[in-house]
Design a protein around this motif. Structure first.
Motif, PDB file in Angstrom:
ATOM      1  N   VAL A 371       0.819  -1.225   0.000  1.00  0.00           N
ATOM      2  CA  VAL A 371       0.000   0.000   0.000  1.00  0.00           C
ATOM      3  C   VAL A 371       0.848   1.268   0.000  1.00  0.00           C
ATOM      4  CG1 VAL A 371      -1.918  -1.160   1.161  1.00  0.00           C
ATOM      5  CG2 VAL A 371      -0.229   0.076   2.535  1.00  0.00           C
ATOM      6  N   ALA A 372       2.159   1.141   0.215  1.00  0.00           N
ATOM      7  CA  ALA A 372       3.018   2.330   0.284  1.00  0.00           C
ATOM      8  C   ALA A 372       3.426   2.760  -1.116  1.00  0.00           C
ATOM      9  CB  ALA A 372       4.257   2.040   1.122  1.00  0.00           C
ATOM     10  N   PRO A 373       3.076   3.972  -1.539  1.00  0.00           N
ATOM     11  CA  PRO A 373       3.477   4.453  -2.866  1.00  0.00           C
ATOM     12  C   PRO A 373       4.993   4.580  -2.985  1.00  0.00           C
ATOM     13  CG  PRO A 373       1.766   5.855  -1.896  1.00  0.00           C
ATOM     14  CD  PRO A 373       2.253   4.950  -0.821  1.00  0.00           C
ATOM     15  N   ASP A 374       5.431   4.704  -4.209  1.00  0.00           N
ATOM     16  CA  ASP A 374       6.857   4.794  -4.497  1.00  0.00           C
ATOM     17  C   ASP A 374       7.496   6.033  -3.865  1.00  0.00           C
ATOM     18  OD1 ASP A 374       9.079   3.554  -5.945  1.00  0.00           O
ATOM     19  OD2 ASP A 374       9.073   5.367  -7.159  1.00  0.00           O
ATOM     20  N   ASP A 375       6.706   7.079  -3.615  1.00  0.00           N
ATOM     21  CA  ASP A 375       7.260   8.313  -3.043  1.00  0.00           C
ATOM     22  C   ASP A 375       6.817   8.529  -1.596  1.00  0.00           C
ATOM     23  OD1 ASP A 375       4.586   8.902  -3.402  1.00  0.00           O
ATOM     24  OD2 ASP A 375       4.940  10.908  -4.228  1.00  0.00           O
ATOM     25  N   ALA A 376       6.397   7.472  -0.915  1.00  0.00           N
ATOM     26  CA  ALA A 376       5.913   7.616   0.455  1.00  0.00           C
ATOM     27  C   ALA A 376       7.029   8.051   1.392  1.00  0.00           C
ATOM     28  CB  ALA A 376       5.316   6.295   0.940  1.00  0.00           C
ATOM     29  N   VAL A 377       6.636   8.655   2.515  1.00  0.00           N
ATOM     30  CA  VAL A 377       7.563   8.972   3.596  1.00  0.00           C
ATOM     31  C   VAL A 377       7.356   7.935   4.686  1.00  0.00           C
ATOM     32  CG1 VAL A 377       8.251  10.665   5.335  1.00  0.00           C
ATOM     33  CG2 VAL A 377       7.503  11.432   3.073  1.00  0.00           C
ATOM     34  N   MET A 378       8.433   7.233   5.039  1.00  0.00           N
ATOM     35  CA  MET A 378       8.369   6.182   6.052  1.00  0.00           C
ATOM     36  C   MET A 378       9.131   6.652   7.286  1.00  0.00           C
ATOM     37  SD  MET A 378       6.785   4.214   3.916  1.00  0.00           S
ATOM     38  CE  MET A 378       6.483   2.861   5.049  1.00  0.00           C
ATOM     39  N   SER A 379       8.398   6.984   8.346  1.00  0.00           N
ATOM     40  CA  SER A 379       9.018   7.369   9.607  1.00  0.00           C
ATOM     41  C   SER A 379       8.979   6.159  10.527  1.00  0.00           C
ATOM     42  CB  SER A 379       8.276   8.553  10.238  1.00  0.00           C
ATOM     43  OG  SER A 379       8.846   8.893  11.483  1.00  0.00           O
ATOM     44  N   VAL A 380      10.140   5.626  10.824  1.00  0.00           N
ATOM     45  CA  VAL A 380      10.229   4.343  11.519  1.00  0.00           C
ATOM     46  C   VAL A 380      10.745   4.551  12.937  1.00  0.00           C
ATOM     47  CG1 VAL A 380      11.265   2.038  11.466  1.00  0.00           C
ATOM     48  CG2 VAL A 380      10.613   3.159   9.326  1.00  0.00           C
ATOM     49  N   ASP A 381      10.058   3.945  13.888  1.00  0.00           N
ATOM     50  CA  ASP A 381      10.443   4.054  15.290  1.00  0.00           C
ATOM     51  C   ASP A 381      11.570   3.074  15.601  1.00  0.00           C
ATOM     52  OD1 ASP A 381      10.237   4.798  18.117  1.00  0.00           O
ATOM     53  OD2 ASP A 381       8.187   5.388  17.651  1.00  0.00           O
ATOM     54  N   VAL A 382      11.957   3.034  16.859  1.00  0.00           N
ATOM     55  CA  VAL A 382      13.108   2.241  17.308  1.00  0.00           C
ATOM     56  C   VAL A 382      12.628   1.001  18.046  1.00  0.00           C
ATOM     57  CG1 VAL A 382      15.069   2.262  18.904  1.00  0.00           C
ATOM     58  CG2 VAL A 382      14.666   4.206  17.380  1.00  0.00           C
ATOM     59  N   GLY A 383      13.360  -0.090  17.868  1.00  0.00           N
ATOM     60  CA  GLY A 383      13.023  -1.349  18.519  1.00  0.00           C
ATOM     61  C   GLY A 383      12.996  -2.469  17.493  1.00  0.00           C
TER      62      GLY A 383
END
Length: 566
Positions: A371-383
């Motif tokens: 579902v994530a488009p090619d230009d998506a912004v992925m903000s990823v947490d820690v763990g």
């Protein structure tokens, strides 16, 4: 003749520098700044966060995503203290951030007044520029110097402003300085470049380790890798420099990395480190000739001995080397590693296709990929969430932001808020564990308040799962890692967003598909398998031994293992 107050001059200067929003909370010692900010709300927006730490983390993420100055503000005392975690994140990840904090009035300083804290000392370690403003006339020059330094040194600038200063008028005696920054092209010395050329052409089993400093130089890096026939390994901050499934990419390195990258490093006779100060040196080759390219000379040779250091811009340096070196015709080492990587992808694809329940985190990442488009912004947490996303999410052209060097829990949601403000037309995801999201979840209301449609995916296993695994690898029984979580989907609804609760595999993809179509902030609360351990790509013997010890302890404690009779 109209005279500006120092507070009005401050806001005017921020606008001149291109700042269009500030994260923060209003309060008594910055009200003299908030008022001129209110008057300029058509040119610069105030984003009221629910916790100053979220504001500082958002400012840091904005700077990482855009290269522009992130700005946050807080009152003296408690508000300023709350900024520290986000400011250290910016410091360690080399992001330009300006923090503006209040202070008690000048005639009260040193009297142990209400909320008085020694902010000069508090911010001394985190800041590349740290100044208390003591007059209205001083302010214009100091503001320019602070922002210029934050950009030039890629770090945190802190301005502490006593509450009375913004109300004073800026007189004609105020110092006028330049409100822009200039860049320079840094290139290594020719002697060093020629030494590097010789080493590269002698290499038989070359490997490239690319980090954050190579972002924006994808085609340059790939042209160089093709010329010397070298596979590319990516650090976590370097994820996305080249597509994860590019034929030259071996994925990440270390505990979150791939087995092929580990094996390539073990066999390499030549290592080229570009734009990285990789700290986990146990994963680097011990006897390989090493060249390091970094724009900061102090980083070269900082972690491991190098044979040649190239202090300069990564792109310009790579272009020179690509033009000068001969093409390596022997592709045996490259092809060997490509075969390994193909087998690795097959292994991961089997894990990702597992639709059993409880839902496997690998399967969740596969659904997210769909579902994530090619230009998506992925903000990823820690763990553990970092491991699953680093290993299983295949970057193409998405933007990837994380707390890399500080690795602070709670960065996912503030990063997504910053991502949506920076790129309002792009789909934004916060991918969080339940521990990280629980730390900053109050600011989901901020996303709702400012109409920032995004999708927050929570990997919910009611556990601080990475620490559980670390304890077990040490041979210990887990302790203190259980979490008592609410239904995050209901929390989303209560905040004015949209929530989805996913407990069955068949509901996973449909829920994500619905979420990305919403015009509101969403939370997709996914209950995942708590027993799915983030095993490293290459398991060390000591890890296996430790995990075995843990299992024996668990069985003894639960009475499932009988001692043999004496």
């Amino acid at each position: 003749m109209f005279k500006q107050t120092a507070g009005e001059k401050l806001i005017e200067q921020l606008i001149e520098w291109g700042v269009d929003h500030i994260y923060g909370m209003p309060g008594d010692s910055i009200n003299s700044i908030i008022e001129p900010l209110r008057k300029a709300k058509d040119k610069i927006k105030f984003i009221q966060v629910r916790h100053e730490e979220a504001g500082a983390l958002a400012a840091a993420a904005y700077a990482k995503l855009t290269g522009k100055l992130g700005v946050c503000t807080a009152i003296a005392g408690p508000g300023a203290i709350h900024l520290l975690n986000g400011l250290y994140d910016a410091k360690l990840d080399k992001a330009p951030v300006l923090a503006i904090t209040g202070q008690v009035e000048t005639d009260l300083m040193g009297t142990d007044y209400f909320q008085e804290v020694n902010l000069d000392r508090l911010f001394d370690d985190v800041a590349v520029y740290n100044q208390r403003i003591m007059s209205a006339e001083q302010l214009p020059a100091v503001v320019n110097q602070a922002i210029r330094t934050a950009y030039a040194k890629k770090g945190v600038a802190v301005l502490t402003i006593p509450d009375d200063i913004p109300r004073f008028e800026v007189g004609k005696e105020a110092r006028i300085t330049t409100n822009f920054t200039v860049k320079q092209e840094l290139a290594p010395q020719k002697d060093d470049l020629n030494k590097a050329k010789v080493l590269i052409e002698q290499a038989e089993r070359p490997v490239i380790l690319a980090g954050n400093g190579v972002h924006g130089e994808r085609e340059t890096l790939l042209a160089f890798a093709e010329k010397i026939g070298a596979p590319v390994v990516l650090t976590l901050p370097g994820k996305g420099v080249i597509p994860d499934k590019h034929p030259y990419c071996l994925g990440g390195l270390g505990l979150i990395g791939t087995k092929p990258s580990y094996e390539a490093m073990q066999e390499a006779d030549f290592l080229l480190m570009i734009g990285t100060s990789f700290p986990f040196t146990g994963f680097l080759p011990e006897h390989a000739k090493t060249i390091q390219i970094d724009i900061d000379p102090t980083q070269i040779g900082k972690r491991v001995p190098v044979d040649v250091g190239l202090a300069g811009d990564a792109g310009a340096t790579l272009r020179w080397l690509t033009e000068q070196i001969s093409r390596k015709e022997d592709r045996e080492f490259l092809e060997k590693n490509q075969e390994r990587m193909n087998k690795w992808w097959e292994k991961l694809e089997k894990q990702e296709a597992d639709e059993s329940e409880p839902i496997k985190p690998q399967h969740l990442v596969r659904a997210l990929q769909q579902v994530a488009p090619d230009d998506a912004v992925m903000s990823v947490d820690v763990g553990n969430v970092t491991v699953w996303m680093a290993r299983h999410f295949h970057m193409t052209n998405q933007s990837f932001v994380i707390s890399s060097w500080l690795a602070t829990l709670g960065c996912g949601l503030p990063g997504a808020i910053a991502g949506k403000i920076a790129f309002p037309d792009r789909q934004v995801f916060a991918v969080c564990g339940d521990g990280g999201f629980g730390m900053m979840m109050a600011d989901f209301v901020t996303a709702v308040k400012y109409d920032l449609p995004m999708v927050v995916v929570v990997m919910n296993n009611h556990k601080i799962a990475m620490i559980k695994f670390e304890q077990e690898v040490m041979g210990n029984a887990e302790f203190g890692t259980d979490l008592h979580n609410p239904d995050f989907s209901k929390y989303a609804d209560a905040c004015g967003g949209v929530g989805y609760r996913v407990e069955r595999s068949e509901d996973l993809l449909p829920s994500l598909q619905k979420a990305v179509l919403q015009n509101k902030p969403c939370i997709v609360d996914v209950v995942i398998d708590v027993e799915e351990a983030p095993m490293p790509g290459k398991i060390q013997f000591s890890q296996a031994v430790g995990y075995t010890k843990h299992m024996v302890k668990e069985l003894f404690q639960e009475g499932k293992l009988d001692l043999p009779p004496l």
